[in-house]
Design an enzyme around this catalytic site. Sequence first.
Site, mmCIF file in Angstrom:
data_model
loop_
_atom_site.group_PDB
_atom_site.id
_atom_site.type_symbol
_atom_site.label_atom_id
_atom_site.label_comp_id
_atom_site.label_asym_id
_atom_site.label_seq_id
_atom_site.Cartn_x
_atom_site.Cartn_y
_atom_site.Cartn_z
ATOM 1 N N ARG A 1 -7.653 7.811 4.829
ATOM 2 C CA ARG A 1 -7.694 8.057 6.266
ATOM 3 C C ARG A 1 -7.709 9.554 6.504
ATOM 4 O O ARG A 1 -7.039 10.299 5.798
ATOM 5 C CB ARG A 1 -6.480 7.426 6.956
ATOM 6 C CG ARG A 1 -6.548 5.914 6.973
ATOM 7 C CD ARG A 1 -5.254 5.298 7.423
ATOM 8 N NE ARG A 1 -4.171 5.598 6.497
ATOM 9 C CZ ARG A 1 -2.899 5.282 6.722
ATOM 10 N NH1 ARG A 1 -2.552 4.689 7.829
ATOM 11 N NH2 ARG A 1 -1.972 5.580 5.837
ATOM 12 N N GLU B 1 4.797 7.135 2.279
ATOM 13 C CA GLU B 1 5.629 5.925 2.448
ATOM 14 C C GLU B 1 5.016 4.794 1.640
ATOM 15 O O GLU B 1 3.867 4.870 1.193
ATOM 16 C CB GLU B 1 5.726 5.521 3.925
ATOM 17 C CG GLU B 1 4.398 5.100 4.505
ATOM 18 C CD GLU B 1 4.511 4.195 5.730
ATOM 19 O OE1 GLU B 1 5.577 3.627 5.987
ATOM 20 O OE2 GLU B 1 3.485 4.039 6.404
ATOM 21 N N LYS C 1 12.069 10.722 10.451
ATOM 22 C CA LYS C 1 11.483 9.382 10.576
ATOM 23 C C LYS C 1 12.531 8.300 10.844
ATOM 24 O O LYS C 1 13.506 8.192 10.101
ATOM 25 C CB LYS C 1 10.782 8.995 9.270
ATOM 26 C CG LYS C 1 9.671 9.930 8.854
ATOM 27 C CD LYS C 1 9.004 9.390 7.607
ATOM 28 C CE LYS C 1 7.808 10.220 7.240
ATOM 29 N NZ LYS C 1 7.040 9.589 6.167
ATOM 30 N N ARG D 1 0.855 -1.187 0.000
ATOM 31 C CA ARG D 1 0.000 0.000 0.000
ATOM 32 C C ARG D 1 0.890 1.235 0.000
ATOM 33 O O ARG D 1 1.680 1.440 0.913
ATOM 34 C CB ARG D 1 -0.918 0.025 1.226
ATOM 35 C CG ARG D 1 -2.115 0.967 1.038
ATOM 36 C CD ARG D 1 -2.908 1.166 2.325
ATOM 37 N NE ARG D 1 -2.139 1.898 3.294
ATOM 38 C CZ ARG D 1 -2.058 1.583 4.586
ATOM 39 N NH1 ARG D 1 -2.695 0.548 5.068
ATOM 40 N NH2 ARG D 1 -1.303 2.300 5.405
ATOM 41 N N ASN E 1 4.209 0.825 2.036
ATOM 42 C CA ASN E 1 4.133 -0.280 3.002
ATOM 43 C C ASN E 1 4.225 -1.614 2.280
ATOM 44 O O ASN E 1 3.425 -1.886 1.384
ATOM 45 C CB ASN E 1 2.795 -0.230 3.750
ATOM 46 C CG ASN E 1 2.623 1.064 4.518
ATOM 47 O OD1 ASN E 1 3.206 1.245 5.574
ATOM 48 N ND2 ASN E 1 1.841 1.988 3.969
ATOM 49 N N SER F 1 -2.579 -2.731 6.191
ATOM 50 C CA SER F 1 -3.895 -3.128 6.708
ATOM 51 C C SER F 1 -5.043 -2.303 6.127
ATOM 52 O O SER F 1 -4.845 -1.412 5.316
ATOM 53 C CB SER F 1 -3.880 -3.032 8.233
ATOM 54 O OG SER F 1 -3.486 -1.752 8.602
ATOM 55 N N LYS G 1 12.108 2.861 5.294
ATOM 56 C CA LYS G 1 12.136 4.288 4.975
ATOM 57 C C LYS G 1 13.487 4.710 4.402
ATOM 58 O O LYS G 1 13.566 5.603 3.559
ATOM 59 C CB LYS G 1 11.733 5.088 6.205
ATOM 60 C CG LYS G 1 10.270 4.772 6.547
ATOM 61 C CD LYS G 1 9.708 5.545 7.678
ATOM 62 C CE LYS G 1 8.208 5.342 7.769
ATOM 63 N NZ LYS G 1 7.791 3.974 8.179
ATOM 64 N N GLU H 1 7.543 1.023 11.632
ATOM 65 C CA GLU H 1 6.227 0.950 11.002
ATOM 66 C C GLU H 1 5.158 0.976 12.077
ATOM 67 O O GLU H 1 5.381 0.499 13.180
ATOM 68 C CB GLU H 1 6.079 -0.368 10.224
ATOM 69 C CG GLU H 1 7.046 -0.555 9.082
ATOM 70 C CD GLU H 1 6.884 0.482 7.998
ATOM 71 O OE1 GLU H 1 5.748 0.938 7.782
ATOM 72 O OE2 GLU H 1 7.887 0.855 7.381
ATOM 73 N N GLY H 2 4.007 1.485 11.719
ATOM 74 C CA GLY H 2 2.856 1.342 12.620
ATOM 75 C C GLY H 2 2.344 2.639 13.224
ATOM 76 O O GLY H 2 1.334 2.642 13.913
HETATM 77 P P1 ADP Z 1 4.449 4.719 9.696
HETATM 78 O O1 ADP Z 1 5.244 3.645 9.068
HETATM 79 O O2 ADP Z 1 4.645 4.814 11.156
HETATM 80 O O3 ADP Z 1 3.013 4.666 9.282
HETATM 81 P P2 ADP Z 1 4.597 7.142 8.094
HETATM 82 O O4 ADP Z 1 5.731 7.541 7.247
HETATM 83 O O5 ADP Z 1 3.382 6.679 7.378
HETATM 84 O O6 ADP Z 1 5.096 6.053 9.125
HETATM 85 O O7 ADP Z 1 4.229 8.334 9.041
HETATM 86 C C1 ADP Z 1 3.160 8.263 9.966
HETATM 87 C C2 ADP Z 1 2.195 9.415 9.750
HETATM 88 O O8 ADP Z 1 2.872 10.655 9.882
HETATM 89 C C3 ADP Z 1 1.568 9.443 8.371
HETATM 90 O O9 ADP Z 1 0.432 8.616 8.319
HETATM 91 C C4 ADP Z 1 1.235 10.918 8.212
HETATM 92 O O10 ADP Z 1 0.020 11.232 8.844
HETATM 93 C C5 ADP Z 1 2.364 11.601 8.965
HETATM 94 N N1 ADP Z 1 3.433 11.952 8.019
HETATM 95 C C6 ADP Z 1 4.433 11.158 7.612
HETATM 96 N N2 ADP Z 1 5.223 11.792 6.718
HETATM 97 C C7 ADP Z 1 4.712 13.010 6.556
HETATM 98 C C8 ADP Z 1 5.075 14.140 5.771
HETATM 99 N N3 ADP Z 1 6.135 14.118 4.987
HETATM 100 N N4 ADP Z 1 4.298 15.255 5.858
HETATM 101 C C9 ADP Z 1 3.223 15.286 6.672
HETATM 102 N N5 ADP Z 1 2.830 14.250 7.447
HETATM 103 C C10 ADP Z 1 3.554 13.126 7.397
HETATM 104 MG MG MG Z 2 2.197 5.032 7.471
#
Ligand code: ADP
Ligand code: MG
Length: 589
Positions: free
Chosen positions: A565, A215, A469, A195, A217, A222, A405, A473-474
């Site tokens: 979401r 990102e 970051k 995803r 996945n 899920s 990442k 994950e999660g």
């Molecule tokens: P995880 O693997 O923990 O889901 P993500 O990279 O998806 O990591 O980051 C978690 C959340 O943080 C995302 O669902 C989003 O809401 C927010 N986020 C992540 N990267 C960005 C970004 N570049 N700009 C704004 N919000 C972000």
């Molecule tokens: Mg995420």
Amino acid sequence: MPPCLSLVCILEHLRGSSVGMLSLEAAEACSTTVLNPVACCSHKMKHSSLLRVLLTAFAPAIFALTTTSAKMSDLVALEALAATANAYASAFGIQIERKRSDDPTSTYFECAPVSLLPNAFPKEELAKAQAVAPDFNELVDRVSRDADFLESTLGGGVATSDPFTAQILKLYKQVYVNGPKDSPANLADRLGIHRSDYMLHAQSEGEPYQLKQVELNTIAASFGGLSSRIFSLHRYLTSRFGEEIKDFMETNKKIVTSNDDPAPGVPENPTLERIPQAIAVVYERYVQKFSKEGDASNVIVLFVVQEGETNTVDQRMLEFRLFEDHNIPVVRMSLAKIYSEAELAGNGKLTLNGKEIAAIYYRAGYAPTDYPDGDDGVEWGARLKLENCRAAKCPSLGYHLAGTKKVQQQLARPGVLEKFFPNKEEEGKVELMRSCFAGLYSMGDDATAEDLEAAKEVLEGKQSNYVLKPQREGGGYNFYGDTMRNKLKEHSSVGSDGSLQLGSALAEYILMQRLFPPQQRAILLRGGKVEGTGSCISELGCYGTIVTDSKGTVALNEPSGLLLRTKFSHIDEGGVASGFSCLSSPYLC
Ligand code: ADP
Ligand code: MG
């Protein structure tokens, strides 16, 4: 998260109040946060202003409020709409499992966190997410087979500062690089249920919104099950109450696009067909390859799950559809149990209580907490046993690593996509994927001058333009704002020549350009009740499924449905399971 609050409580709180003028300060206090009387009272808000805020916030156009009077029936109408959504959620399984507080050994089901109505989304950008999904699938497959790339990207500072990624890389090398080329694992099919997550972002004010990847996945992506039902819920509500919510949808539409075409509305979402279909493809291939005369009667699919999982309905929907559509039985088991109960034969045949496993689908194993017994413990032992078998794994260790990442950041470097897609006829794929990349910067010893420049910007006070970051994950692990700036400050130093030196503790981190999606009005429900309303931002997920054989020949590769979401715009983190976001759907426009 502020506490959940039923609308009924708010109404009780306000009974007898008259409507006054809306104070901007009061509006700020309430409309950008969850509806919470404690927060509102702390701003010394009068009941009259609070009611006005509630009505402004809740009602925009849905219930056609006048500016001078508010009818209780309007709020009751909102409550009725929420009750309809809650009933629909019960009827069609938009549910999550919760432990009973009075008896932790038993559980109950409640409505998953949902947005009452869909969020406007430009149809061209959504189409782009679907079009690029097979390219990202192929990219993951190609990256997963390039041991040198994975070693040079993850083996240095990342592995040193993040033992979890180090352990996956170690097992990957053990099984796929140092093991025999004709081992059952090396000869197995690969299954990807990916995803890719995106936010809309405008390069500068007034520019159109474009899709930017948050990102990708590759493990335990899920909500494919629940998402399909949310789309149905929103199609029902927007069709049944079309007139009542027209202005609300129109207002949101104008925020994301200047396009005046009639809005096509909420699309069909095929996740519940496509995800089980991909598992069925590897299952059938396994049966053809290994079972006597293609007899599938003793062959099953294994779902690797967490003990105490709350998102069980989402997983079960896939399980039930696998049986309904393909007659394929699923067994669910934790890593610890698999370690003691699964038997691996020398030919790579994996059995569980006499049943042969054709495919392994991980909905666990993506976080260090899934391996409580340590590096030499039972959970990692189970992961290795599963990897060594001849069944298809979703994901294999290589696919898992391709979704980190750090790999995402490395793929955005000039020339790296081209390395994986060297053919002239694949230039279009490279271009499309690259157009989805946001600014990504290494914080490791491979940091370039451009990466250091981004880090400097954070240190100099531009922290709101970035997100930091780790390799996790999660949801819930990222650093934002001052916390991020302090973290960078703590682990870096400036040399006498003014150059920035990044500490080795930062090696597992990537710095990412912060995305600013359009803010739309939304009403969010938690536990089936209105939690609050206000300005919200959304994240689109596009599923992609891929099946390849041991040589990388593609047997299936397609976009496989969508997820949207939504969360209050002041909340930095994301994730429904982690409690930040609500499930929604895109109202195409
Ligand atoms: P995880 O693997 O923990 O889901 P993500 O990279 O998806 O990591 O980051 C978690 C959340 O943080 C995302 O669902 C989003 O809401 C927010 N986020 C992540 N990267 C960005 C970004 N570049 N700009 C704004 N919000 C972000
Ligand atoms: Mg995420």
